[in-house]
Design a protein around this motif. Structure first.
Motif, PDB file in Angstrom:
ATOM      1  N   GLN A   1      -4.452   7.509  55.290  1.00 38.61           N
ATOM      2  CA  GLN A   1      -4.477   8.967  55.265  1.00 38.61           C
ATOM      3  C   GLN A   1      -4.030   9.494  53.902  1.00 38.61           C
ATOM      4  OE1 GLN A   1      -1.907  10.700  58.139  1.00 38.61           O
ATOM      5  NE2 GLN A   1      -2.455  12.790  57.605  1.00 38.61           N
ATOM      6  N   ALA A   2      -2.994   8.882  53.365  1.00 37.03           N
ATOM      7  CA  ALA A   2      -2.453   9.340  52.086  1.00 37.03           C
ATOM      8  C   ALA A   2      -3.490   9.208  50.982  1.00 37.03           C
ATOM      9  CB  ALA A   2      -1.198   8.558  51.743  1.00 37.03           C
ATOM     10  N   LEU A   3      -4.148   8.054  50.942  1.00 30.77           N
ATOM     11  CA  LEU A   3      -5.159   7.852  49.904  1.00 30.77           C
ATOM     12  C   LEU A   3      -6.286   8.870  50.046  1.00 30.77           C
ATOM     13  CD1 LEU A   3      -5.181   3.961  49.816  1.00 30.77           C
ATOM     14  CD2 LEU A   3      -4.513   5.494  47.975  1.00 30.77           C
ATOM     15  N   ALA A   4      -6.649   9.164  51.303  1.00 30.95           N
ATOM     16  CA  ALA A   4      -7.695  10.164  51.514  1.00 30.95           C
ATOM     17  C   ALA A   4      -7.251  11.522  50.980  1.00 30.95           C
ATOM     18  CB  ALA A   4      -8.020  10.255  53.003  1.00 30.95           C
ATOM     19  N   LEU A   5      -5.977  11.859  51.224  1.00 28.61           N
ATOM     20  CA  LEU A   5      -5.452  13.131  50.737  1.00 28.61           C
ATOM     21  C   LEU A   5      -5.456  13.182  49.214  1.00 28.61           C
ATOM     22  CD1 LEU A   5      -2.491  13.937  53.116  1.00 28.61           C
ATOM     23  CD2 LEU A   5      -4.421  15.416  52.564  1.00 28.61           C
ATOM     24  N   LEU A   6      -5.054  12.075  48.587  1.00 31.64           N
ATOM     25  CA  LEU A   6      -5.045  12.036  47.130  1.00 31.64           C
ATOM     26  C   LEU A   6      -6.453  12.223  46.600  1.00 31.64           C
ATOM     27  CD1 LEU A   6      -2.464   9.205  46.427  1.00 31.64           C
ATOM     28  CD2 LEU A   6      -2.215  11.638  45.965  1.00 31.64           C
ATOM     29  N   GLU A   7      -7.407  11.654  47.299  1.00 26.46           N
ATOM     30  CA  GLU A   7      -8.807  11.842  46.949  1.00 26.46           C
ATOM     31  C   GLU A   7      -9.162  13.307  47.020  1.00 26.46           C
ATOM     32  OE1 GLU A   7     -11.089   8.887  46.771  1.00 26.46           O
ATOM     33  OE2 GLU A   7     -12.208  10.437  45.687  1.00 26.46           O
ATOM     34  N   ARG A   8      -8.690  13.926  48.125  1.00 27.42           N
ATOM     35  CA  ARG A   8      -9.019  15.332  48.367  1.00 27.42           C
ATOM     36  C   ARG A   8      -8.479  16.235  47.262  1.00 27.42           C
ATOM     37  NH1 ARG A   8      -7.148  17.850  54.048  1.00 27.42           N
ATOM     38  NH2 ARG A   8      -7.261  20.045  53.457  1.00 27.42           N
TER      39      ARG A   8
ATOM     40  N   CYS B   1       0.545  15.479  53.950  1.00 25.54           N
ATOM     41  CA  CYS B   1       0.584  14.174  54.624  1.00 25.54           C
ATOM     42  C   CYS B   1       1.364  14.237  55.926  1.00 25.54           C
ATOM     43  CB  CYS B   1       1.189  13.129  53.690  1.00 25.54           C
ATOM     44  SG  CYS B   1       0.532  11.473  53.983  1.00 25.54           S
ATOM     45  N   MET B   2       2.198  15.263  56.077  1.00 25.83           N
ATOM     46  CA  MET B   2       2.937  15.412  57.332  1.00 25.83           C
ATOM     47  C   MET B   2       2.127  16.185  58.359  1.00 25.83           C
ATOM     48  SD  MET B   2       5.955  14.099  57.663  1.00 25.83           S
ATOM     49  CE  MET B   2       7.010  15.127  58.665  1.00 25.83           C
ATOM     50  N   GLU B   3       0.879  16.519  58.017  1.00 27.91           N
ATOM     51  CA  GLU B   3       0.000  17.251  58.938  1.00 27.91           C
ATOM     52  C   GLU B   3       0.663  18.517  59.445  1.00 27.91           C
ATOM     53  OE1 GLU B   3      -0.610  14.003  61.638  1.00 27.91           O
ATOM     54  OE2 GLU B   3      -2.578  13.607  60.763  1.00 27.91           O
ATOM     55  N   PRO B   4       1.039  19.402  58.518  1.00 31.84           N
ATOM     56  CA  PRO B   4       1.736  20.620  58.935  1.00 31.84           C
ATOM     57  C   PRO B   4       0.764  21.641  59.496  1.00 31.84           C
ATOM     58  CG  PRO B   4       1.403  20.664  56.580  1.00 31.84           C
ATOM     59  CD  PRO B   4       0.842  19.354  57.044  1.00 31.84           C
ATOM     60  N   ARG B   5       1.311  22.615  60.230  1.00 30.95           N
ATOM     61  CA  ARG B   5       0.464  23.697  60.732  1.00 30.95           C
ATOM     62  C   ARG B   5       0.535  24.906  59.826  1.00 30.95           C
ATOM     63  NH1 ARG B   5       2.269  23.141  66.874  1.00 30.95           N
ATOM     64  NH2 ARG B   5       2.081  20.875  66.873  1.00 30.95           N
TER      65      ARG B   5
ATOM     66  N   VAL C   1      -4.773  23.544  40.139  1.00 36.94           N
ATOM     67  CA  VAL C   1      -3.945  23.671  41.342  1.00 36.94           C
ATOM     68  C   VAL C   1      -4.488  24.767  42.245  1.00 36.94           C
ATOM     69  CG1 VAL C   1      -1.669  24.266  42.187  1.00 36.94           C
ATOM     70  CG2 VAL C   1      -1.892  22.788  40.195  1.00 36.94           C
ATOM     71  N   LEU C   2      -4.890  25.901  41.647  1.00 37.01           N
ATOM     72  CA  LEU C   2      -5.427  26.997  42.456  1.00 37.01           C
ATOM     73  C   LEU C   2      -6.699  26.565  43.182  1.00 37.01           C
ATOM     74  CD1 LEU C   2      -4.861  30.147  40.226  1.00 37.01           C
ATOM     75  CD2 LEU C   2      -3.577  29.384  42.211  1.00 37.01           C
ATOM     76  N   ASP C   3      -7.492  25.703  42.525  1.00 40.51           N
ATOM     77  CA  ASP C   3      -8.705  25.208  43.182  1.00 40.51           C
ATOM     78  C   ASP C   3      -8.353  24.459  44.461  1.00 40.51           C
ATOM     79  OD1 ASP C   3     -10.611  24.483  40.149  1.00 40.51           O
ATOM     80  OD2 ASP C   3     -10.411  26.297  41.385  1.00 40.51           O
ATOM     81  N   VAL C   4      -7.327  23.616  44.357  1.00 44.18           N
ATOM     82  CA  VAL C   4      -6.918  22.859  45.540  1.00 44.18           C
ATOM     83  C   VAL C   4      -6.459  23.804  46.641  1.00 44.18           C
ATOM     84  CG1 VAL C   4      -5.164  21.276  46.429  1.00 44.18           C
ATOM     85  CG2 VAL C   4      -6.311  20.772  44.277  1.00 44.18           C
TER      86      VAL C   4
ATOM     87  N   ASP D   1     -10.486  25.442  54.314  1.00 43.59           N
ATOM     88  CA  ASP D   1     -10.436  24.487  55.422  1.00 43.59           C
ATOM     89  C   ASP D   1      -9.637  25.005  56.606  1.00 43.59           C
ATOM     90  OD1 ASP D   1     -10.224  21.618  53.162  1.00 43.59           O
ATOM     91  OD2 ASP D   1     -11.943  22.716  53.985  1.00 43.59           O
ATOM     92  N   GLY D   2      -9.054  26.206  56.485  1.00 45.50           N
ATOM     93  CA  GLY D   2      -8.489  26.833  57.664  1.00 45.50           C
ATOM     94  C   GLY D   2      -6.979  26.769  57.784  1.00 45.50           C
ATOM     95  N   MET D   3      -6.249  26.315  56.731  1.00 47.85           N
ATOM     96  CA  MET D   3      -4.798  26.199  56.851  1.00 47.85           C
ATOM     97  C   MET D   3      -4.156  27.576  56.833  1.00 47.85           C
ATOM     98  SD  MET D   3      -2.018  24.369  56.882  1.00 47.85           S
ATOM     99  CE  MET D   3      -2.485  22.697  56.510  1.00 47.85           C
ATOM    100  N   THR D   4      -3.113  27.755  57.644  1.00 51.35           N
ATOM    101  CA  THR D   4      -2.314  28.970  57.562  1.00 51.35           C
ATOM    102  C   THR D   4      -1.428  28.858  56.330  1.00 51.35           C
ATOM    103  OG1 THR D   4      -2.152  28.829  59.971  1.00 51.35           O
ATOM    104  CG2 THR D   4      -0.818  30.502  58.867  1.00 51.35           C
ATOM    105  N   MET D   5      -1.506  29.856  55.439  1.00 51.03           N
ATOM    106  CA  MET D   5      -0.775  29.749  54.173  1.00 51.03           C
ATOM    107  C   MET D   5      -0.001  31.012  53.879  1.00 51.03           C
ATOM    108  SD  MET D   5      -3.911  28.035  52.050  1.00 51.03           S
ATOM    109  CE  MET D   5      -3.253  28.261  50.433  1.00 51.03           C
ATOM    110  N   VAL D   6       1.233  30.865  53.407  1.00 47.88           N
ATOM    111  CA  VAL D   6       1.994  31.986  52.857  1.00 47.88           C
ATOM    112  C   VAL D   6       2.342  31.613  51.426  1.00 47.88           C
ATOM    113  CG1 VAL D   6       4.009  33.457  53.054  1.00 47.88           C
ATOM    114  CG2 VAL D   6       2.964  32.509  55.113  1.00 47.88           C
ATOM    115  N   VAL D   7       1.879  32.428  50.485  1.00 46.03           N
ATOM    116  CA  VAL D   7       2.008  32.059  49.071  1.00 46.03           C
ATOM    117  C   VAL D   7       2.751  33.139  48.315  1.00 46.03           C
ATOM    118  CG1 VAL D   7       0.774  31.410  46.995  1.00 46.03           C
ATOM    119  CG2 VAL D   7      -0.188  30.866  49.241  1.00 46.03           C
TER     120      VAL D   7
END
Lengths: 248, 400, 315
Positions: A124-131, A160-164, A183-186, A193-199
């Motif tokens: 999973q971690a490697l996939a995330l790093l890819e992402r 990697c902790m699969e947060p909500r 960083v902003l692109d990420v 992708d649907g993550m709940t975000m507070v920035v």
């Protein structure tokens, strides 16, 4: 942890005093729905970072309530631990662990907190790093990476902790201008992708593009909450206009 | 060669004042050097060293059981050789290593006859050197590189097991005859006490350091109290306390062997000083590290053990290395309370009317032994620092 | 919903302290109980009255007038005065030597630099006690007798002692001048040489902390090296040096207790004799602890005052 709950964050009347007497939060309210992207802006000292940090108990508060994903953040240690597992945070100073490789940075929490098996988390971690675009750096150490790369690792580490819920505390303020974009692109992709975000950020362009709502804070209070179009083009309050005049 | 002398001459005599200093120093050094050499070769009587070599190195350890010590030494040298190789990696034989190997060869061949070792022991020493070098060599080979990658993490454990096994071997187990701690003496005793104290004092020091930074007032005051009290008292008074007063505090005057009492005092003493070094390391870790770990859901214990302490200990390593050296030197105080560390044995040898007045010879030998041990510790600590430094880590914080 | 106490963030801290505190009190009570019982059995209740009893032992040398019939209290005082003698003169001499060596390590003369380097590395890695016994037994005890005393500028060295500021040979003995016993001389020599090495390192670190730009600016103004050191670099280096000196001075004060190994009757040595004669372990130890801690405190207070002075002048 009812999956159908719509309200991710519910903060009501939050007041905070620092030990030296400074009144940092003077009764703030905020509601964040699942899947929503909220950007908090404001002058320095307005309490925006402090407010953000009450969402994962890095800051405590004396009055009011903060409920994250149905769990109230109070003195109950069990609640605090439970919330921290589901909430990820990205810091202005990256705060990567310098004595561990990039990959180990990602694996640390899932292995020790969620008690997962190392081999499967590694996948999973490697996939995330890819992402986030730095799969080749997996075995390097944070000190060998540029600022932009480190922040992207920090984002992957939190994911990697699969947060909500993902919290961002001025994620690009410590970066060289050329690195801010990567960083902003990420973060933009994460939003899509649907993550709940507070920035908490000063990046107006990002806010305009990604935010569902913009929150302006000043002197420990919420001044205005509005969708970006309305906020940036037709602000209601005097202080909002003054703030925008400074940053636009 | 000519350029060297010209540049030397220019530097040494740059100004008239420099010239006078240089000439004066050269005169002084040559006079002192000649005097020492003259004394060492002509008037000094080295018999006292040869006759007492056994006592000085191992105290009253029974001669029939000496093979256990040789076995332990063999084990340690092979581990040391392998560690040496592992520290250097597969970089062949750099100049420093070659010089070190050459020096060791000279020492191994030249010193035993001086100390009147029998031919059997001389061969044993040479054999040990061979094991050391073989261990070092083993790591140049690619096979052992691969082995190291797999078992590298177990290295500290291997050393730990070897240490415990060694202690057990010396003290007596496996049906071997027991040798009481009061019979261990000399260099053996000094090294053992130093290493044992260090091992025990490290975790205690970590606890004290954490306690001193605790947000809970009770632990903070107790830690501060213990640390400041111990750092304020001369070591001799604490050893004194340990020897004479523990009996008063224990039930019915029951008290452990003198050696263990002294070890206990030394442990607490070293722990207090180590705690300050570790605290410096902890203070150097930015708060963001704690916050990042906690926000990932790691508990306080996990945060400390996995994130903060590894970094803090690395930062504190130079200071801790200094404490190691101080500890080795502090073991000499055991001679004042009547224990037979290296200095203690030396003084009892000198008290023997046969060897009256041979102070200079014996003390000079001791000076060389202690100096070499401390220098080795110093080098080892610096090598460890370099090995543990995470690659690319320029931003490693410096202790305040 | 009220939070159960074992999960309550705020209460947990106090609870842990309560439990730990109780355990601690229990342990202390146990130890004190043992202490009380053992002391009673040995007939030694905790008291200080015995300080008034006659000591019954001689002290080899004292600044304070003392006879064997004087009290233990007076004996300990004499020992304390002896300690002060060593510590004060030791501090002064070690500082002088240490500063000189520390400054010399920046000299342009490579020979001088190497010598200071060798001196520091040599002395730091040999235990102080070994150096002390070496100086006393191997060097000072082998001095010639008075009529063949070693002559050095300003002092004469003989088996009977070290004589400073002129002494005359009278009937085969040296009289007059300032006399240091061999024990005191050896103790001072060892302590000073050892401490000076560490002080030199502190001084060196302090001077090294002054940015190179200061040297260069001073040199371009035409100042000579010694002047630069005195007027520009040292004042700034003192900021870093003074705290370091604090810990070195405290070390020196504590190391003076090693006098017992070479027969100089300092406070610790007298205390040891007192303990052997009276068996009053606890009282003697507490006395020693209090005195040394106060000595440390005095040194720290003075050094902190100097520290503030050095920093104030910066404004």
């Amino acid at each position: 942890m009812n999956a159908t709950k719509q309200l991710m964050i519910e903060a009501k009347g939050v007041q905070k005093w620092y030990p030296n007497g400074f009144h940092a939060l003077r009764g703030v309210d905020l509601e964040v729905n699942r899947g929503e992207k909220v950007v908090i802006m404001g002058p320095s000292g307005s309490g925006k970072s402090t407010f953000l940090r009450t969402f994962n108990a890095l800051e405590d508060y004396q009055e009011g309530t903060v409920v994250v994903d149905g769990m109230e953040l109070n003195n109950d240690l069990r609640n605090i631990d439970a919330v921290r597992k589901e909430v990820g945070m990205v810091f202005q100073q990256f705060n990567l662990f310098p004595h561990l490789s990039v990959l180990d940075n990602l694996l640390l929490a899932p292995i020790w907190v969620r008690k997962r098996n190392r081999a499967e988390v590694e996948q999973q971690a490697l996939a995330l790093l890819e992402r986030v675009g730095i799969a080749e750096q997996a075995h390097k150490f944070p000190g060998q990476l540029s600022g932009g790369q480190q922040q992207r690792v920090a984002i992957a580490r939190a994911l990697c902790m699969e947060p909500r819920l993902m919290l961002f505390d001025e994620p690009t303020s410590s970066l060289d201008p050329e690195k801010v974009r990567e960083v902003l692109d990420v973060m933009r992709q994460l939003a899509i992708d649907g993550m709940t975000m507070v920035v908490v950020t000063h990046e107006v362009g990002f806010a305009r593009e990604v935010a569902d709502r913009v929150v302006l804070m000043d002197e420990g209070r919420v001044v205005e909450i509005a969708p970006p179009d309305q906020f940036f083009n037709h602000p209601e309050h005097e202080r909002s206009k003054r703030f925008l005049a400074q940053i636009l | 060669m000519k350029r060297l002398t010209i540049s030397l001459r220019r530097q040494l005599f740059a100004t008239p004042a420099d010239g006078i200093i240089s000439v004066g120093l050269l005169a002084l050094l040559s006079w002192a050097g000649w005097g020492v050499l003259n004394w060492a070769i002509n008037s000094a009587q080295w018999l006292v060293v040869r006759a007492n070599a056994a006592a000085l190195t191992i105290g009253r350890y029974p001669e029939a059981q000496e093979w256990r010590l040789w076995l332990l030494l063999g084990m340690l040298t092979s581990l040391a050789g392998l560690s040496w190789g592992r520290l250097r990696g597969a970089s062949g034989w750099p100049l420093n290593d070659r010089i070190a190997a050459g020096l060791l060869l000279v020492l191994a061949v030249g010193v035993p006859p001086l100390l009147a070792f029998g031919p059997l022991n001389q061969i044993r020493v040479l054999f040990l050197l061979l094991i050391l070098l073989l261990g070092r060599l083993a790591f140049s080979h690619r096979l052992s590189q691969a082995l190291s990658k797999r078992f590298g993490d177990w290295w500290a454990l291997i050393w730990g097991v070897a240490y415990v096994f060694g202690l057990w071997l010396i003290a007596g187990g496996l049906g071997l005859q027991a040798v009481r701690p009061s019979d261990w003496g000399g260099l053996l005793f000094t090294l053992l006490i130093t290493s044992l104290t260090l091992l025990l004092a490290l975790p205690l020091g970590v606890i004290l350091a954490l306690g001193r930074r605790s947000s809970l007032p009770l632990f903070r005051y107790i830690s501060v109290g213990i640390i400041e009290l111990i750092r304020g008292a001369p070591l001799i008074t604490l050893l004194f306390l340990g020897q004479n007063l523990v009996g008063f505090l224990a039930p019915n005057g029951l008290a452990p062997d003198r050696v263990w009492r002294a070890t206990g005092v030394l442990t607490v003493f070293a722990a207090a000083y180590l705690a300050e070094a570790i605290r410096g390391g902890l203070n150097a870790i930015p708060r963001g590290q704690f916050e990042a770990a906690r926000s990932l859901g790691l508990s306080s214990v996990h945060t400390m053990a996995l994130v903060v302490l590894p970094q803090a200990l690395k930062v504190a390593l130079p200071a801790m290395g200094g404490q190691c050296i101080s500890l080795l030197q502090d073991t000499t105080l055991l001679s004042i309370i009547g224990l037979f560390d290296l200095l203690g044995i030396a003084r009892s040898v000198l008290a023997n009317p046969d060897w009256l007045g041979r102070y200079a010879e014996v003390y000079l030998l001791l000076a060389v032994l202690y100096w070499c041990s401390c220098a080795a510790l110093s080098l080892g600590s610096r090598a460890l620092e370099k090995r543990l430094a995470s690659p690319g880590l320029q931003s490693i914080p410096k202790p305040q | 919903m009220p939070v159960p106490w074992w999960r309550d963030n705020r209460k947990l801290g106090w609870l842990i302290q309560l439990v730990a505190g109780l355990f601690l009190l229990l342990a202390i009570a146990l130890l004190l109980g043992n202490l009380e019982r053992n002391l009673a059995r040995a007939g030694l209740r905790l008291t200080l009255g015995w300080l008034n009893q006659p000591a019954g032992f001689d002290i080899a040398e004292t600044l304070l007038p003392y006879r064997a019939s004087d009290s233990y209290g007076r004996a300990l005082l004499a020992g304390f005065v002896n300690t002060l003698r060593v510590v004060v003169s030791g501090l002064v001499l070690a500082t002088a030597l240490g500063v000189a060596v520390g400054a010399a390590s920046f000299s342009g003369n490579p020979l001088l630099r190497s010598v200071t380097r060798v001196y520091v590395e040599l002395v730091r890695n040999i235990p102080l006690l070994l150096q002390l016994v070496f100086w006393y037994f191997a060097v000072f005890l082998s001095l010639p007798s008075a009529d063949q005393a070693l002559q050095l500028p300003g002092m004469q060295l003989a088996k009977s002692g070290i004589y400073l500021f002129g002494a005359d040979l009278v009937n085969g003995e040296l009289v007059g001048g300032l006399r240091l016993s061999l024990e005191l001389a050896a103790l001072l020599t060892g302590l000073v040489i050892y401490s000076a090495a560490f002080i030199a390192e502190v001084v060196r670190g302090g001077i090294a902390s002054v940015p190179l730009g200061q040297w260069e600016a001073a040199k371009s103004l035409g100042l000579k090296p010694l002047q630069i050191l005195r007027l520009v670099v040292l004042p700034q280096a003192l900021r870093v040096i003074v705290p370091g000196l604090n810990s070195q001075y405290i070390s020196l004060a504590k190391n003076s207790s090693l006098a017992v190994a070479i027969g100089y009757p300092d406070l610790y040595a007298v205390a040891e004799t007192t303990l052997n004669q009276t068996g009053r372990g606890i009282e003697v130890f507490l006395l020693l602890l209090v005195v040394y801690l106060m000595l440390d405190l005095v040194i720290s207070v003075v050094m902190n005052a100097i520290d503030r002075l050095v920093r104030l002048q910066e404004r």
